[in-house]
Scaffold this active site. Structure first.
Site, PDB file in Angstrom:
ATOM      1  N   GLY A  66       3.082   0.291   5.640  1.00 27.72           N
ATOM      2  CA  GLY A  66       4.028   0.979   6.514  1.00 27.72           C
ATOM      3  C   GLY A  66       3.533   1.124   7.933  1.00 27.72           C
ATOM      4  N   CYS A  83      -8.521  10.997   6.026  1.00 25.77           N
ATOM      5  CA  CYS A  83      -7.971  11.565   4.795  1.00 25.77           C
ATOM      6  C   CYS A  83      -8.932  12.523   4.105  1.00 25.77           C
ATOM      7  CB  CYS A  83      -7.587  10.441   3.837  1.00 25.77           C
ATOM      8  SG  CYS A  83      -8.983   9.411   3.299  1.00 25.77           S
ATOM      9  N   CYS A  87     -12.589   2.122   7.656  1.00 25.07           N
ATOM     10  CA  CYS A  87     -11.989   2.006   6.321  1.00 25.07           C
ATOM     11  C   CYS A  87     -11.021   0.828   6.267  1.00 25.07           C
ATOM     12  CB  CYS A  87     -11.277   3.301   5.951  1.00 25.07           C
ATOM     13  SG  CYS A  87     -10.476   3.261   4.335  1.00 25.07           S
ATOM     14  N   GLY A 147       0.852  -1.182   0.000  1.00 28.22           N
ATOM     15  CA  GLY A 147       0.000   0.000   0.000  1.00 28.22           C
ATOM     16  C   GLY A 147       0.886   1.230   0.000  1.00 28.22           C
ATOM     17  N   ASP A 159       7.037   6.444   5.092  1.00 31.25           N
ATOM     18  CA  ASP A 159       6.829   5.095   5.637  1.00 31.25           C
ATOM     19  C   ASP A 159       6.630   4.060   4.531  1.00 31.25           C
ATOM     20  OD1 ASP A 159       7.069   5.984   8.250  1.00 31.25           O
ATOM     21  OD2 ASP A 159       4.923   6.335   8.486  1.00 31.25           O
TER      22      ASP A 159
END
Length: 351
Positions: A119, A192, A95, A11, A17
């Protein structure tokens, strides 16, 4: 060293990260397939996409954008419904459970990979033959709290290279490998899609008929203390931003959607020793057998000791000592010793 033919999906946000995660996995012999999930329209901005593409090119790895906006709509709906019901939702955990990880596993299958990596600052350890997440070495960055919904068989497919590292080490690795600019990026915090103030996002999502209008701040005895802009713009334990002044500090204790009331109380009235979880999952059955567990009720909080008891379709959490401001709608993660064994959504709190 792993076989170089082993594919792994990462991802990839283009942040330090995920960048260092790709770097470490590539050096260990994996063929890295970085995927950037497009959750909302901010992810299709030219600036963001060019940044991510540049990072992938510098790493010399496979990279693709994966549009999951239609699936992410369920997160937005959960977010809105949560506040309308007088609760404080946790869209990041939701999510992870219903969009992010399912889509990463879907992409893993699509490219024929055998593993998925992110990460996250968390580790994996075996307990009675199954793998469970444990907290990352860097206690300031530990992100195991967000991963409680993943099953042991899914944990087996996941690699978390940063779990045994401190953030400072991660930045140092980036700098030593020519990614100094990336190591200095400001880290994102919070959901986000909301920015710093969820209220602006929420107002934009609401229909005119869903706006509650002005209501009353009440004391626990029902005395009117003032007026507010609508119950869904306040959260449990909130003290500031109410436009009121008291001799003794007062905090939001309860939200009542039906009457558009917000109940205020002094700090001592927000302690709880018992609450209920709904939509819960426990991956380690002994946790339900009257043994002591540790419960984390928010990302940055310390773990509290307690026991779990099934109560019809909910899970009752009985704490050994009171916790402050346990908030309906938020999530709780359950640990046994260092092992993350499950969690759920806080449904009802007994003050």
């Amino acid at each position: 060293m792993v076989n170089s033919k082993h594919k792994i999906v990462v991802g990839f946000s283009g942040g330090v990260d995920s960048l260092v995660t790709c770097l470490l996995l590539k050096k260990s012999g994996y063929e890295v397939y970085a995927v950037t999930l497009i959750f909302n329209n901010s992810y299709i901005s030219p600036v963001f996409q060019e940044h991510v593409k540049k990072a992938a090119e510098l790493l010399n790895i496979n990279h693709e954008f994966f549009d999951v906006r239609s699936s992410f709509n369920k997160v937005l709906d959960y977010f809105k419904r949560g506040y309308l019901s007088g609760k404080t939702p946790n869209p990041c955990v939701f999510c992870n459970q219903y969009v992010k990880w399912p889509k990463l596993f879907e992409y893993e299958e699509r490219v024929g990979a055998s593993k998925v990596a992110t990460g996250h600052y968390a580790q994996k350890k075996a307990l009675n033959g199954n793998l469970f997440f444990t907290k990352g070495i860097d206690s300031e960055k530990d992100q195991s709290f967000f991963l409680w919904s993943l099953k042991p068989e899914q944990v087996e497919q996941i690699e978390l290279p940063l779990g045994k590292m401190y953030k400072a080490e991660v930045k140092e690795i980036a700098q030593k490998n020519g990614f100094t600019t990336f190591s200095r990026q400001k880290e994102s915090t919070g959901p986000c899609f909301t920015g710093k103030n969820y209220r602006h996002t929420l107002k934009a999502m609401l229909k005119e008929t869903e706006m509650p209008g002005k209501g009353n701040f009440l004391s626990e005895e029902g005395e009117v203390l003032g007026r507010h802009d609508g119950y869904l713009f306040y959260t449990i334990s909130q003290r500031k931003g109410m436009g009121l002044s008291f001799k003794e500090k007062k905090f939001v204790k309860k939200l009542i959607p039906e009457s558009n009331h917000v109940v205020l109380a002094h700090a001592g009235r927000l302690w709880s020793r018992e609450f209920y979880l709904k939509n819960w999952t426990i991956h380690y059955p002994p946790a339900l057998e009257n043994c002591e567990v540790e419960i984390k009720i928010r990302y940055r909080s310390q773990k509290a000791k307690g026991v779990l008891r099934k109560d019809e379709d909910r899970l009752r959490v009985e704490l050994s000592a009171p916790e402050w401001a346990v908030t309906p709608g938020q999530t709780a993660a359950v640990y046994i010793d260092e092992y993350l064994v499950g969690g759920g959504y806080i449904d009802e709190v007994k003050n």
